[in-house]
Enzyme design. Structure first.
Site, PDB file in Angstrom:
ATOM      1  N   ASP A 119      -3.665   6.371   2.904  1.00 29.46           N
ATOM      2  CA  ASP A 119      -3.407   6.617   4.844  1.00 29.46           C
ATOM      3  C   ASP A 119      -1.739   6.696   5.938  1.00 29.46           C
ATOM      4  O   ASP A 119      -1.743   6.797   6.478  1.00 29.46           O
ATOM      5  CB  ASP A 119      -4.271   5.702   5.412  1.00 29.46           C
ATOM      6  CG  ASP A 119      -4.481   4.405   4.848  1.00 29.46           C
ATOM      7  OD1 ASP A 119      -4.042   4.056   3.724  1.00 29.46           O
ATOM      8  OD2 ASP A 119      -4.925   3.376   4.925  1.00 29.46           O
ATOM      9  N   HIS A 162     -13.069   5.695   2.285  1.00 25.33           N
ATOM     10  CA  HIS A 162     -13.443   4.884   1.328  1.00 25.33           C
ATOM     11  C   HIS A 162     -14.429   4.143   0.829  1.00 25.33           C
ATOM     12  O   HIS A 162     -14.229   2.829   0.061  1.00 25.33           O
ATOM     13  CB  HIS A 162     -12.715   4.434  -0.314  1.00 25.33           C
ATOM     14  CG  HIS A 162     -11.721   4.089   0.754  1.00 25.33           C
ATOM     15  ND1 HIS A 162     -11.630   2.429   0.551  1.00 25.33           N
ATOM     16  CD2 HIS A 162     -10.829   3.658   0.428  1.00 25.33           C
ATOM     17  CE1 HIS A 162     -10.740   1.285   1.208  1.00 25.33           C
ATOM     18  NE2 HIS A 162      -9.592   2.283   0.747  1.00 25.33           N
ATOM     19  N   TYR A 185     -12.124  -6.430   9.061  1.00 32.51           N
ATOM     20  CA  TYR A 185     -11.393  -5.645   7.812  1.00 32.51           C
ATOM     21  C   TYR A 185     -11.381  -6.777   6.520  1.00 32.51           C
ATOM     22  O   TYR A 185     -10.114  -6.975   5.229  1.00 32.51           O
ATOM     23  CB  TYR A 185     -10.167  -5.953   8.537  1.00 32.51           C
ATOM     24  CG  TYR A 185      -8.570  -4.851   7.832  1.00 32.51           C
ATOM     25  CD1 TYR A 185      -8.610  -3.550   7.767  1.00 32.51           C
ATOM     26  CD2 TYR A 185      -7.818  -5.660   7.415  1.00 32.51           C
ATOM     27  CE1 TYR A 185      -8.152  -2.427   7.386  1.00 32.51           C
ATOM     28  CE2 TYR A 185      -7.121  -4.547   6.568  1.00 32.51           C
ATOM     29  CZ  TYR A 185      -6.862  -3.528   6.618  1.00 32.51           C
ATOM     30  OH  TYR A 185      -5.852  -2.008   6.335  1.00 32.51           O
ATOM     31  N   ASP A 208      -0.683  -4.143   6.159  1.00 32.86           N
ATOM     32  CA  ASP A 208      -1.957  -3.755   6.090  1.00 32.86           C
ATOM     33  C   ASP A 208      -2.308  -5.001   6.633  1.00 32.86           C
ATOM     34  O   ASP A 208      -4.074  -5.107   7.364  1.00 32.86           O
ATOM     35  CB  ASP A 208      -3.085  -2.920   4.926  1.00 32.86           C
ATOM     36  CG  ASP A 208      -3.286  -1.737   5.342  1.00 32.86           C
ATOM     37  OD1 ASP A 208      -2.859  -1.092   5.790  1.00 32.86           O
ATOM     38  OD2 ASP A 208      -3.538  -1.079   4.165  1.00 32.86           O
ATOM     39  N   HIS A 260       4.005   0.697   2.224  1.00 35.15           N
ATOM     40  CA  HIS A 260       2.682   0.581   1.210  1.00 35.15           C
ATOM     41  C   HIS A 260       2.819   2.284   1.616  1.00 35.15           C
ATOM     42  O   HIS A 260       2.397   2.753   2.655  1.00 35.15           O
ATOM     43  CB  HIS A 260       1.868  -0.149   2.212  1.00 35.15           C
ATOM     44  CG  HIS A 260       0.104  -0.097   1.406  1.00 35.15           C
ATOM     45  ND1 HIS A 260       0.379   0.051   0.461  1.00 35.15           N
ATOM     46  CD2 HIS A 260      -1.221  -0.245   2.590  1.00 35.15           C
ATOM     47  CE1 HIS A 260      -0.782  -0.190   0.522  1.00 35.15           C
ATOM     48  NE2 HIS A 260      -2.267  -0.079   1.141  1.00 35.15           N
ATOM     49  N   HIS A 285      -3.208  -0.866  11.068  1.00 37.75           N
ATOM     50  CA  HIS A 285      -4.158  -0.061  11.480  1.00 37.75           C
ATOM     51  C   HIS A 285      -4.475  -0.966  13.198  1.00 37.75           C
ATOM     52  O   HIS A 285      -4.288  -2.344  12.774  1.00 37.75           O
ATOM     53  CB  HIS A 285      -5.046  -0.381  10.384  1.00 37.75           C
ATOM     54  CG  HIS A 285      -4.482   0.527   9.640  1.00 37.75           C
ATOM     55  ND1 HIS A 285      -4.789   1.899   9.373  1.00 37.75           N
ATOM     56  CD2 HIS A 285      -5.108   0.218   7.804  1.00 37.75           C
ATOM     57  CE1 HIS A 285      -5.166   1.956   8.342  1.00 37.75           C
ATOM     58  NE2 HIS A 285      -4.753   1.093   7.123  1.00 37.75           N
ATOM     59  N   GLU A 297       0.202   3.600  -0.206  1.00 33.65           N
ATOM     60  CA  GLU A 297      -1.776   4.252   0.310  1.00 33.65           C
ATOM     61  C   GLU A 297      -1.693   5.215   1.053  1.00 33.65           C
ATOM     62  O   GLU A 297      -0.934   5.325   1.416  1.00 33.65           O
ATOM     63  CB  GLU A 297      -2.331   2.936   1.037  1.00 33.65           C
ATOM     64  CG  GLU A 297      -3.774   3.372  -0.039  1.00 33.65           C
ATOM     65  CD  GLU A 297      -5.443   2.706   0.443  1.00 33.65           C
ATOM     66  OE1 GLU A 297      -5.088   1.222   1.327  1.00 33.65           O
ATOM     67  OE2 GLU A 297      -6.136   2.311   0.369  1.00 33.65           O
ATOM     68  N   HIS A 331      -2.159  -5.606   0.080  1.00 39.41           N
ATOM     69  CA  HIS A 331      -3.026  -5.790  -0.918  1.00 39.41           C
ATOM     70  C   HIS A 331      -3.389  -4.120  -1.891  1.00 39.41           C
ATOM     71  O   HIS A 331      -4.400  -4.573  -2.502  1.00 39.41           O
ATOM     72  CB  HIS A 331      -4.686  -5.356  -0.040  1.00 39.41           C
ATOM     73  CG  HIS A 331      -4.532  -4.436   0.202  1.00 39.41           C
ATOM     74  ND1 HIS A 331      -5.665  -2.886   0.227  1.00 39.41           N
ATOM     75  CD2 HIS A 331      -3.737  -3.132   1.317  1.00 39.41           C
ATOM     76  CE1 HIS A 331      -5.716  -2.142   0.148  1.00 39.41           C
ATOM     77  NE2 HIS A 331      -4.712  -2.172   1.411  1.00 39.41           N
TER      78      HIS A 331
END
Lengths: 396, 52
Positions: free
Chosen positions: A83, A25, A193, A165, A79, A226, A81, A146
């Site tokens: 991904d 993104h 990051y 994250d 989380h 990640h 999100e 986040h």
């Protein structure tokens, strides 16, 4: 690579490696990324986080190598999100967990994404514990680190922090641990990051690190969702986050420009000369060559940003507008800024850039404009501006 | 009555709406919102808010 890896006794990495993603993104991921997922095997079997939807089979393949996926009792969603959660709807059909643990905001986000009222949600709060058998999971809500739903899971007996994250890096590798890769490159990915994802929440990062220090939490390993797992000296990344959260800078300036016919470029290079003369480290970043997310990474420890754009159709060049829009959202603090640019007949760009910098509460200087190509006099003004900014940097 | 914005996540407190899910009735001025109220989106403290 589809090989489950032991990270602790009874805890395995079962995630997926995305070697090919290059645009996350709007964040450039030149070296891909990983979606880490962890499986804890105890009296109860728990899966911590899932993977991006197209990688569902990698995750299931890895789990299958360890255990029949239907034996998973608990799914922990740190989380929401996509991904990390995109594969959950299909995964739910296979694993049919007894419970899905998430924060209050996590439940809302799962409902808002996947619209499944029938999943067995169990909302948890900071400090709440979940016994798996010998292992105990303690949840730690990290709102806005986040997303509002974000939380981390700490496995007490292993002193393992599954950090979602936080402390992550976009870097696809066949290695799983930080001590197996080049540390300088790893820290550069971690800084990128932080700068591109966590910078706007720096105050919360600072507070989290301070709170965790007060809790005296023993941390033997940090496993983000990640990139590489921090096995050797895991606190190095916590210390780095603390430093980044204070947005400390060094004597460094960025000259960032977009140019039509090299005039604005010439002006930028002259400003750089003045800065270098004052002993400031300078990076020249041409927006036609540099990705916005790499510029933001360089911004992290820079004191000054000097931005140049030619004027096009009474405005700034679109790549500069893109950068300013992105930068504003990341809320950098304590910066010095200046604007410059060449123009044909109207010359709005430097004024517009300066206005934008002022909105971001940069300490700004008077901008320099030049009609068409710069002559010696204009370039001297540019060198002088570089010197002036250089002196301001040196004065701190 | 003035609206207030959360500096962490951007949520806007609108006195006309209040935050009824968290015990703040519609029509409550920001100054009258309880001190221990937190942002319903991100959990930030009341002092993280600034006038819009």
């Amino acid at each position: 690579m589809r090989i489950p890896t032991d990270i602790k006794d009874g805890i395995k990495w079962v995630g997926a490696i995305d070697w090919a993603v290059r645009d996350f993104h709007g964040y450039s991921t030149y070296k891909g990324t990983t979606y880490n997922s962890f499986l804890a095997l105890d009296d109860k079997v728990a899966l911590f986080d899932a993977v991006k939807k197209p990688f569902k089979m990698d995750l299931l393949h890895n789990i299958h190598k360890v255990i029949d996926p239907s034996k998973i009792d608990y799914l922990i969603v740190n989380h929401v999100e996509p991904d990390h959660s995109g594969s959950i709807p299909e995964l739910m059909e296979v694993i049919k967990p007894e419970k899905v643990f998430c924060s209050g905001r996590g439940k809302k986000a799962l409902l808002d994404h996947y619209h499944r009222e029938d999943w067995p949600y169990e909302v948890v709060e900071s400090g709440q514990e979940l016994k798996l058998g010998k292992k105990t999971v303690q949840f730690l809500e990290t709102r806005m680190l986040h997303w509002p739903d974000s939380m981390m899971s700490y496995i007490k007996e292993d002193a393992l922090l599954i950090s979602s994250d936080g402390f992550g890096q976009h870097w696809a590798t066949s290695e799983r641990f930080n001590d197996e890769v080049d540390n300088a490159e790893l820290m550069a990915h971690a800084a990128k990051y932080y700068a591109n994802i966590l910078l706007p929440y720096s105050n919360l990062v600072k507070k989290l690190v301070e709170d965790v220090q007060k809790m005296d939490l023993k941390i033997d390993m940090i496993a983000p969702d990640h990139g590489l797992i921090w096995r050797k000296d895991p606190l190095q990344i916590v210390q780095a986050y603390y430093k980044w959260s204070q947005q400390e800078t060094i004597d460094k300036a960025l000259i960032i420009y977009d140019t039509m016919w090299h005039s604005t470029e010439m002006m930028g290079k002259a400003i750089a000369d003045g800065l270098i003369e004052k002993g400031v480290s300078v990076k020249i970043m041409d927006l036609a060559a540099e990705h916005r997310s790499d510029i933001i990474t360089q911004m992290l420890d820079s004191k000054a940003l000097v931005l140049g754009s030619s004027t096009l159709n009474n405005g700034m060049l679109p790549r500069m507008a893109d950068l300013l829009c992105y930068m504003k959202g990341l809320k950098p603090v304590n910066k010095i800024g200046a604007a410059f640019g060449s123009y044909g007949w109207s010359g709005e760009a430097p004024k517009l850039i300066n206005k934008s910098l002022e909105e971001m509460k940069f300490k700004t200087f008077e901008s320099i404009s030049c009609q068409f190509a710069p002559n010696h006099e204009v370039l001297k003004k540019c060198v002088d501006l570089g010197r002036e900014i250089g002196s301001a940097i040196k004065q701190g | 009555m003035e609206k207030y914005v959360c500096q962490v996540c951007g949520y806007v407190y609108d006195p006309a709406v209040g935050d009824p899910d968290n015990g703040v009735a519609a029509g409550t001025a920001f100054a009258d919102v309880p001190a221990d109220w937190v942002c319903p989106v991100c959990g930030a403290d009341k002092d993280s808010f600034s006038p819009e």
